[in-house]
Design a protein around this motif. Sequence first.
Motif, mmCIF file in Angstrom:
data_model
loop_
_atom_site.group_PDB
_atom_site.id
_atom_site.type_symbol
_atom_site.label_atom_id
_atom_site.label_comp_id
_atom_site.label_asym_id
_atom_site.label_seq_id
_atom_site.Cartn_x
_atom_site.Cartn_y
_atom_site.Cartn_z
ATOM 1 N N UNK A 347 -10.849 29.888 29.475
ATOM 2 C CA UNK A 347 -12.267 29.545 29.478
ATOM 3 C C UNK A 347 -12.747 29.577 30.925
ATOM 4 N N UNK A 348 -13.964 30.055 31.137
ATOM 5 C CA UNK A 348 -14.445 30.235 32.510
ATOM 6 C C UNK A 348 -15.952 30.036 32.544
ATOM 7 N N UNK A 360 -15.470 27.401 37.558
ATOM 8 C CA UNK A 360 -14.457 26.473 37.062
ATOM 9 C C UNK A 360 -13.932 27.012 35.748
ATOM 10 N N UNK A 361 -12.723 26.585 35.377
ATOM 11 C CA UNK A 361 -12.153 27.079 34.125
ATOM 12 C C UNK A 361 -10.782 26.509 33.852
ATOM 13 N N UNK A 362 -10.183 27.002 32.815
ATOM 14 C CA UNK A 362 -8.824 26.594 32.458
ATOM 15 C C UNK A 362 -8.090 27.780 31.841
ATOM 16 N N UNK A 386 12.688 36.426 35.600
ATOM 17 C CA UNK A 386 12.643 36.592 34.153
ATOM 18 C C UNK A 386 12.617 35.218 33.495
ATOM 19 N N UNK A 387 12.398 35.208 32.184
ATOM 20 C CA UNK A 387 12.346 33.955 31.448
ATOM 21 C C UNK A 387 11.069 33.877 30.634
ATOM 22 N N UNK A 388 10.930 32.801 29.873
ATOM 23 C CA UNK A 388 9.750 32.587 29.032
ATOM 24 C C UNK A 388 8.923 31.461 29.643
ATOM 25 N N UNK A 389 7.660 31.789 29.976
ATOM 26 C CA UNK A 389 6.812 30.859 30.721
ATOM 27 C C UNK A 389 5.757 30.228 29.825
ATOM 28 N N UNK A 390 5.614 28.893 29.967
ATOM 29 C CA UNK A 390 4.506 28.145 29.395
ATOM 30 C C UNK A 390 3.830 27.387 30.526
ATOM 31 N N UNK A 391 2.496 27.395 30.536
ATOM 32 C CA UNK A 391 1.786 26.725 31.623
ATOM 33 C C UNK A 391 0.381 26.360 31.190
ATOM 34 N N UNK A 392 -0.121 25.245 31.738
ATOM 35 C CA UNK A 392 -1.512 24.820 31.557
ATOM 36 C C UNK A 392 -2.116 24.604 32.932
ATOM 37 N N UNK A 393 -3.282 25.234 33.184
ATOM 38 C CA UNK A 393 -3.885 25.215 34.515
ATOM 39 C C UNK A 393 -5.383 24.946 34.371
ATOM 40 N N UNK A 394 -5.919 24.097 35.226
ATOM 41 C CA UNK A 394 -7.362 23.960 35.388
ATOM 42 C C UNK A 394 -7.694 24.286 36.844
ATOM 43 N N UNK A 395 -8.877 24.865 37.075
ATOM 44 C CA UNK A 395 -9.210 25.286 38.433
ATOM 45 C C UNK A 395 -10.717 25.243 38.655
ATOM 46 N N UNK A 396 -11.112 25.217 39.911
ATOM 47 C CA UNK A 396 -12.519 25.295 40.299
ATOM 48 C C UNK A 396 -12.593 25.758 41.741
ATOM 49 N N UNK A 401 -15.413 36.297 47.879
ATOM 50 C CA UNK A 401 -14.457 36.951 48.761
ATOM 51 C C UNK A 401 -13.255 36.043 48.973
ATOM 52 N N UNK A 402 -12.039 36.588 48.817
ATOM 53 C CA UNK A 402 -10.827 35.786 48.812
ATOM 54 C C UNK A 402 -10.649 34.990 50.098
ATOM 55 N N UNK A 403 -10.934 35.583 51.256
ATOM 56 C CA UNK A 403 -10.728 34.893 52.517
ATOM 57 C C UNK A 403 -11.540 33.603 52.576
ATOM 58 N N UNK A 404 -12.700 33.612 51.965
ATOM 59 C CA UNK A 404 -13.525 32.398 51.922
ATOM 60 C C UNK A 404 -13.151 31.528 50.731
ATOM 61 N N UNK A 405 -12.922 32.172 49.590
ATOM 62 C CA UNK A 405 -12.698 31.427 48.348
ATOM 63 C C UNK A 405 -11.422 30.592 48.402
ATOM 64 N N UNK A 406 -10.385 31.076 49.089
ATOM 65 C CA UNK A 406 -9.111 30.352 49.074
ATOM 66 C C UNK A 406 -9.213 29.002 49.780
ATOM 67 N N UNK A 407 -10.221 28.849 50.656
ATOM 68 C CA UNK A 407 -10.391 27.567 51.341
ATOM 69 C C UNK A 407 -10.983 26.512 50.408
ATOM 70 N N UNK A 408 -11.706 26.969 49.366
ATOM 71 C CA UNK A 408 -12.394 26.029 48.480
ATOM 72 C C UNK A 408 -11.757 25.954 47.093
ATOM 73 N N UNK A 409 -10.701 26.699 46.875
ATOM 74 C CA UNK A 409 -10.046 26.697 45.563
ATOM 75 C C UNK A 409 -9.285 25.395 45.357
ATOM 76 N N UNK A 410 -9.525 24.762 44.216
ATOM 77 C CA UNK A 410 -8.725 23.611 43.798
ATOM 78 C C UNK A 410 -8.195 23.885 42.397
#
Length: 577
Positions: A347-348, A360-362, A386-396, A401-410
Amino acid sequence: MSKILKALMVLVVVAILAVVGLNIALRTYLNQERIRSLVIPPAEKGLQRKVSFQEAHVNLFKGVVIRGLTVKEADGREDFLRIKEFVLKYRLLPLLKKEIVISKILLVDPYVRIYRDARGHFNYETLGPLKKEKGRASPAKKGRKAGSPWPLTIHSIRVKRAHVVVKDALGEIPDTDLSANANVALSMAASGAMSFSGKSDFLANVVYGQEKSQVKGNLSFTPEKLTYKTTIQLEGDTITLSGQVVNYSANPSIILNIFSPLLHLDRLMRVPDRLPKGKTPNKKSPGTKGGNPSPPGLKVKGEYKIREATYKGLKMEDLQGNYEFKNGIFTLRDAVVKMAQGAVKKNLQVNLNPTPMTYKGDVRIQDINMGILTTALMAKGKGMVTGRLDSDITFSGKGAQWERAKRFLTAKGTFALKDGQFLDFPALNKVAGLLNLEELKNLAFKEIEGNFKVEKGKVLLKSALTSQDVKMKAQGTVGLDGALNLPLVLKLSPKLGDKLKKRVSFARYLAREKGWTVVPIRLTGSLSSPIPTPELGNVKGRLQGEATKAIQGVLTGKKGKGEKENPLQGIKKLFGK
């Protein structure tokens, strides 16, 4: 009464004879040459172009027929417009009620050529009406509404096999070859209020830079709504767009559904590089504020369904989701893709109103085969998991632009990777080299589980690995730029611990827990070039004790209990000398 009937019959006969006679006179008067003399000079004067037609017929009952109508380019050589046949049919009786009723307008094989030269001028700009109006606004008369003095009804405007060609010497507009058919009905009241409905089908071949595509579709429309279905073919990729546009003349509300049986995402992502570079500077749309470039009031929603997509050899299936764009906010809901024997759900929400934009999203990752995923996405020589991955992530965050966005990514999330293996993984390869244990290379594991947080450009990681001969805990940071500051605590099985003791001098000073050797290490450097360093602070007391005993042995000449070597040699080995 009989006299009245006879008089009426006589009047009818006279009227019929009068109309027939008028029609004969009209046809006799309006012969081909006279029609040409009446039509062509004013048409050429008005258009400022050479105009001709092959033949024309005027019939009081049947209407007007013109065949072979041609309007030349300004140079008088090529055709700007030509129509094989133009037919206009009307009804006479409604004229008695001050109504204009046209039963049929037919255009057969109309052709239009639109061209822009190297100086940026279009060929239609030199047409008389446009040339006169260029740079001059039409004066508006106060207190008077535009409209026809009599109501107008056109039952059918039919276009058969229309052909439109668009060419641009600057290469900024796609070269287009369009063929179409259309049928429209129209009515206009004396007040100017208009009502219409119609439908059309079309086929266009488009060339833009190095990209070639074909667009085929149909549409139907009324003043309130336009319904459409269009299929776009792009060298192996087929995309179908369908839906409707409501209130398109004011604040449009759009339903746009997207379907494709197969998409090659690698090729589609290279499309911008194959398009010509724009020579005209982009202009901001008037009335927009902040970072939102969309027209005010625009609303778009729909769903997408893609049966199969490929990216760098990774196969994805059943991509689907629902989206909406409203008030400058894009929302993606219930997006799902099946890939690598598992699924990813997302979701985004992206808000384009502030500058920079925010999002923001998950994401939920379910049973993804990391071997398939890393083989497709990781560069050669970077190692894989290798392996089987399960994960839950939330972000905002904010920014595009990545150079700027990475400073504000949580972000924050949990993960579990089961029954996998590290294959040629740089960090483990360096640790294996430090400890002189080849068994750590290509390490197989039962499970890695943990959690993480992303803030201020760093990933705060906490994880635990379990395998048959190795247990490892990690708690530290990994920078979004790849920088490492990651303490590790390895626990080696008695078998590996004994091998380590024989191969590395400081191993005998390491602690043991239930027979497992504890090896503290700190990873620094970067993900591509990790630097492992033993963390001997935990064994400082043990080292001091061993050093004290060794010095005492040197002074007294005595060896400790069980010692077979000179104590001084023990000190040298302790520091790897």
